[in-house]
Design a protein around this motif. Structure first.
Motif, PDB file in Angstrom:
ATOM      1  N   SER A  10      20.934   6.852  20.322  1.00  9.93           N
ATOM      2  CA  SER A  10      19.836   6.631  20.132  1.00  9.93           C
ATOM      3  C   SER A  10      19.287   7.997  18.937  1.00  9.93           C
ATOM      4  O   SER A  10      19.522   8.985  18.652  1.00  9.93           O
ATOM      5  CB  SER A  10      18.485   6.215  21.005  1.00  9.93           C
ATOM      6  N   SER A  11      18.274   6.816  17.580  1.00  8.91           N
ATOM      7  CA  SER A  11      17.872   7.778  16.290  1.00  8.91           C
ATOM      8  C   SER A  11      16.435   8.392  17.501  1.00  8.91           C
ATOM      9  O   SER A  11      16.389   9.645  16.838  1.00  8.91           O
ATOM     10  CB  SER A  11      17.319   6.369  15.885  1.00  8.91           C
ATOM     11  N   ASP A  12      16.789   8.510  18.980  1.00  8.94           N
ATOM     12  CA  ASP A  12      14.802   9.227  18.854  1.00  8.94           C
ATOM     13  C   ASP A  12      15.167  10.871  19.731  1.00  8.94           C
ATOM     14  O   ASP A  12      14.467  11.192  20.052  1.00  8.94           O
ATOM     15  CB  ASP A  12      14.802   8.788  20.251  1.00  8.94           C
ATOM     16  N   ASP A  13      16.825  10.011  19.963  1.00  4.82           N
ATOM     17  CA  ASP A  13      17.308  11.480  20.718  1.00  4.82           C
ATOM     18  C   ASP A  13      18.020  12.289  19.870  1.00  4.82           C
ATOM     19  O   ASP A  13      19.692  12.562  19.737  1.00  4.82           O
ATOM     20  CB  ASP A  13      17.802  11.681  21.633  1.00  4.82           C
ATOM     21  N   PRO A  14      17.698  13.492  19.078  1.00  8.95           N
ATOM     22  CA  PRO A  14      18.819  14.427  18.033  1.00  8.95           C
ATOM     23  C   PRO A  14      19.503  15.275  18.425  1.00  8.95           C
ATOM     24  O   PRO A  14      20.979  15.570  17.841  1.00  8.95           O
ATOM     25  CB  PRO A  14      17.813  15.805  17.919  1.00  8.95           C
ATOM     26  N   TRP A  17      21.925  12.770  19.408  1.00  4.91           N
ATOM     27  CA  TRP A  17      23.337  12.963  17.809  1.00  4.91           C
ATOM     28  C   TRP A  17      24.304  14.035  18.450  1.00  4.91           C
ATOM     29  O   TRP A  17      26.064  13.938  17.357  1.00  4.91           O
ATOM     30  CB  TRP A  17      22.390  12.888  17.006  1.00  4.91           C
ATOM     31  N   HIS A  75      21.320  12.115   8.304  1.00  3.98           N
ATOM     32  CA  HIS A  75      20.210  12.353   9.835  1.00  3.98           C
ATOM     33  C   HIS A  75      19.868  13.206   9.461  1.00  3.98           C
ATOM     34  O   HIS A  75      19.417  14.474   8.673  1.00  3.98           O
ATOM     35  CB  HIS A  75      21.401  12.787  10.704  1.00  3.98           C
ATOM     36  N   ASP A  77      17.909  15.293  11.456  1.00  2.00           N
ATOM     37  CA  ASP A  77      17.283  16.651  12.160  1.00  2.00           C
ATOM     38  C   ASP A  77      18.132  17.275  11.662  1.00  2.00           C
ATOM     39  O   ASP A  77      20.174  17.014  11.436  1.00  2.00           O
ATOM     40  CB  ASP A  77      17.589  16.217  13.211  1.00  2.00           C
ATOM     41  N   PRO A 364      21.457   0.859  18.192  1.00  2.03           N
ATOM     42  CA  PRO A 364      21.316   2.593  17.384  1.00  2.03           C
ATOM     43  C   PRO A 364      21.189   3.129  15.888  1.00  2.03           C
ATOM     44  O   PRO A 364      22.753   2.143  16.032  1.00  2.03           O
ATOM     45  CB  PRO A 364      21.621   3.255  18.993  1.00  2.03           C
ATOM     46  N   TRP A 366      20.204   6.640  13.214  1.00  2.90           N
ATOM     47  CA  TRP A 366      20.306   7.790  12.927  1.00  2.90           C
ATOM     48  C   TRP A 366      18.370   7.135  12.294  1.00  2.90           C
ATOM     49  O   TRP A 366      18.382   9.150  12.039  1.00  2.90           O
ATOM     50  CB  TRP A 366      21.288   8.309  12.122  1.00  2.90           C
ATOM     51  N   HIS A 367      17.957   6.743  11.627  1.00  5.30           N
ATOM     52  CA  HIS A 367      16.773   6.500  11.303  1.00  5.30           C
ATOM     53  C   HIS A 367      16.139   5.314  11.594  1.00  5.30           C
ATOM     54  O   HIS A 367      16.390   4.430  11.572  1.00  5.30           O
ATOM     55  CB  HIS A 367      17.033   7.129  10.068  1.00  5.30           C
ATOM     56  N   GLU A 368      14.472   4.970  11.767  1.00  2.00           N
ATOM     57  CA  GLU A 368      14.163   3.964  11.852  1.00  2.00           C
ATOM     58  C   GLU A 368      14.343   2.689  11.395  1.00  2.00           C
ATOM     59  O   GLU A 368      14.742   1.660  11.221  1.00  2.00           O
ATOM     60  CB  GLU A 368      13.056   4.073  12.305  1.00  2.00           C
TER      61      GLU A 368
END
Length: 656
Positions: A10-14, A17, A75, A77, A364, A366-368
């Motif tokens: 998910s993009s919400d969890d660096p 990733w 990414h 992050d 999922p 890497w960015h919205e």
């Protein structure tokens, strides 16, 4: 058997990733090592199985490098990007280790093509050449030095890429200095607390400001800032990179890096690169002089004593020429190219052309802002897959953000092989979220051409030949040809509509086409400036290694711009410092124009009155795109055209 795409975090969890990149890379590297250990310790008896084992090992290894390169460039992050960069380094290091392994070399050097089918025989020839080019037959000390050079080159390439990605310059100006910019652009750039507006060197800012700002000082400032990106930090990186490439080429028996690099390209010989540059330079000189004469005539209405057009004024006054001579107002053109409509139009056009359907998927990313689509065949007659079958997944990451790759490119997520893995590719660009310049529309079509090539050619037997696996000086040709669909009035009217829903007028598109013909000479000569810089920066290292004195990169750049470029050097700038192609393309930037020659010839097979004619589109899809690297590029083109490619179509286009 139904193949499933990769499951991304998910993009919400660096942190998720980062862990995914680590675990995926570790698993793939372990699989690759196990297969290579088998080749060393107990190779299969059948040559084709030896090749298959090696191909799958290098496929796993390439998958790690692909994920590292992609995630390291997209990414949000920084910590995840660092993990991805490290994974790419691990893959490159292992690839170097294998390429210098004498035991592995002995496994392949004893094989012959007898009894192999054409694709397997081709693979064997390429693998044997890879080993020879790697320096595997050199002594231990030389192989150790080659290994160190390759590891350092990977690190330098990543550092240079990071520098060009992260170095965003800004200028700050009063709102009234931005008179001339489109209303939607101005609305997105309000004044800050101190009353000034920040303008960045990212494309959605820099391009409109150079084209439309009436204030000459603002144009000069943004152009200067744009051409100072990467400076001065990039120069020592590039100097070391060029020197190490020269040393590597010399160690494996080539006179210079361009000769080493060209040995596996269509052009074949490094010495042929400057010959090609001179050929294009000569062909473009007349058109360039005509373009500049018209531009200077317009410029002198505002600056009567001018003898040349400064680089920082060139974009603005080319726009003036287009408005006055061709009745093309870039700001009016923009109103027909809303991003969301263009993106859907691109999918509709390419789907119709190649018999494909794109189905949005909620997965999922890497960015919205990234969108994903599964790709399906909807027509028969292709070698890629059965009608209706999923043939891959694509991701579109199309808007700028901090820390993201700054240009436009297609990245691989996975290569595809029939029965084992679906191809997945990613389009990484930096377009406006609102209205687009038509130049960006053509760029989107161009880059999507690479994505299609990747997906359509991902259904063969060998990873080595999957996707965009032809010679590197051909890979741009299919994408350059797809740009033609972004210029066709009927095609554009299918998605280019203004706020009221009115399609772009045919007369405007025709005027845009005539306007685009203006400036081709300037464009071609500018490309030859870049190509000369790319080639000679590397060729000069052979002279330096021989003890000759070679001017600084800036001095050489200025010399090349004066000799090949159409527009004058802008004092105090160092364009090469952010010229990212010096990394991946090294000495071979000529390939863009080389490919364009072929693209113009391939397009001559299409009927401009019916660009969607099934027979020619299907033939092109199946004979040029779908085969991937299973044949030499020249043979793919000949299969499609029914003859060898020629220079004639390009020459006619340039002279038009």
């Amino acid at each position: 058997m139904t193949l499933e795409p990769l499951a991304l975090p998910s993009s919400d969890d660096p942190s998720g990733w980062g862990e995914w990149v680590r675990s995926r890379s570790s698993e793939e590297l372990d699989r690759a090592r196990a297969l290579v250990d088998r080749l060393r310790d107990d190779p299969p008896a059948e040559p084709v199985e030896v090749l298959r084992t090696w191909d799958r090992a290098t496929g796993h290894l390439g998958g790690v490098a692909a994920i590292g390169s992609l995630i390291g460039n997209v990414h949000p992050d920084q910590s995840v990007r660092d993990i991805a960069d490290a994974a790419e380094q691990d893959a490159d290091k292992l690839a170097t280790e294998w390429s210098l392994d004498r035991t592995l070399y002995d496994v392949f050097s004893g094989l012959t093509a007898e009894g192999l089918d054409p694709a397997a025989a081709r693979l064997l020839t390429k693998v044997q050449k890879d080993f020879r080019r790697s320096g595997v037959d050199k002594d231990d000390e030389t192989r150790s030095r080659i290994s160190a050079i390759r590891d350092r080159l990977t690190a330098l390439d990543q550092e240079f890429s990071k520098l060009t990605r992260d170095d965003v310059r800004t200028i700050r100006v009063a709102p009234e200095q931005l008179a001339g910019l489109p209303e939607d652009w101005l609305a997105g750039h309000p004044a800050e607390d101190d009353g000034l507006v920040t303008v960045t060197t990212d494309y959605p800012d820099a391009i409109p400001v150079r084209m439309f700002a009436h204030d000459q000082e603002v144009r000069r400032e943004i152009q200067t800032a744009f051409l100072q990106r990467g400076w001065p930090a990039a120069e020592p990186l590039l100097e070391e990179m060029f020197a190490l490439r020269q040393e590597l080429a010399s160690l494996v028996g080539y006179p210079d890096w361009p000769s080493y690099d060209a040995d596996v390209k269509m052009i074949g010989d490094g010495a042929a690169i400057p010959e090609f540059i001179e050929k294009i330079t000569a062909a473009a000189t007349g058109p360039m002089e005509a373009d500049l004469a018209l531009l200077l005539e317009r410029y002198r209405r505002d600056f009567p004593d001018a003898t040349e057009i400064p680089l920082y004024d060139s974009f603005y006054y080319q726009e003036q020429v287009r408005q006055e001579q061709y009745d093309v107002d870039g700001q009016r053109v923009r109103t027909y190219f809303d991003f969301s409509k263009v993106r859907q139009g691109l999918l509709d056009v390419t789907g119709r052309l190649f018999g494909l359907r794109y189905e949005p998927v909620d997965v999922p990313v890497w960015h919205e802002e990234v969108t994903a689509y599964d790709v399906f065949r909807v027509s028969t007659g292709s070698t890629t897959a059965d009608a209706g079958a999923s043939i891959g997944r694509i991701y579109l990451d199309l808007h700028p953000r901090e820390g993201k790759y700054k240009h436009a490119a297609q990245f691989t997520l996975t290569e595809g092989v029939a029965g084992e893995q679906l191809p997945e590719g990613v389009l990484v660009c930096n377009f406006s979220r609102g209205l687009m310049e038509h130049d960006h529309v053509t760029t989107l079509f161009h880059e999507f051409g690479h994505l299609l090539h990747h997906v359509l050619a991902g259904h063969g037997e060998w990873y080595r030949f999957a996707g965009v696996a032809t010679e590197w000086d051909f890979v741009e040709a299919p994408s350059q040809m797809l740009e033609e669909w972004a210029w066709d009035p009927a095609v554009l009217r299918s998605f280019a509509t203004d706020e009221a829903g009115e399609p772009i007028p045919v007369e405007l598109v025709e005027a845009m086409r005539r306007s685009d013909d203006y400036g081709k000479g300037i464009y071609a000569r500018t490309q030859m400036f870049y190509a000369a810089m790319s080639y000679w920066f590397h060729a000069d290292e052979a002279r330096r290694a021989a003890g000759e004195e070679v001017p600084s990169l800036t001095d050489r750049m200025i010399d090349f711009q004066r000799r090949y470029g159409a527009l004058p050097y802008l004092e105090g700038t160092h364009m090469f410092a952010a010229f990212g192609h010096l990394g991946g393309y090294s000495s071979a930037y000529y390939t863009y124009m080389w490919s364009l020659v072929i693209a113009k010839d391939m397009f001559s097979a299409f009927d401009t009155a019916d660009l969607f004619a099934d027979d020619v589109a299907a033939r092109y899809r199946d004979r040029v795109l779908a085969p991937g690297g299973t044949k030499d590029a020249a043979d793919l083109v000949a299969d499609f055209l029914g003859r060898p490619y020629s220079f004639d179509s390009y020459a006619a286009w340039l002279a038009r």
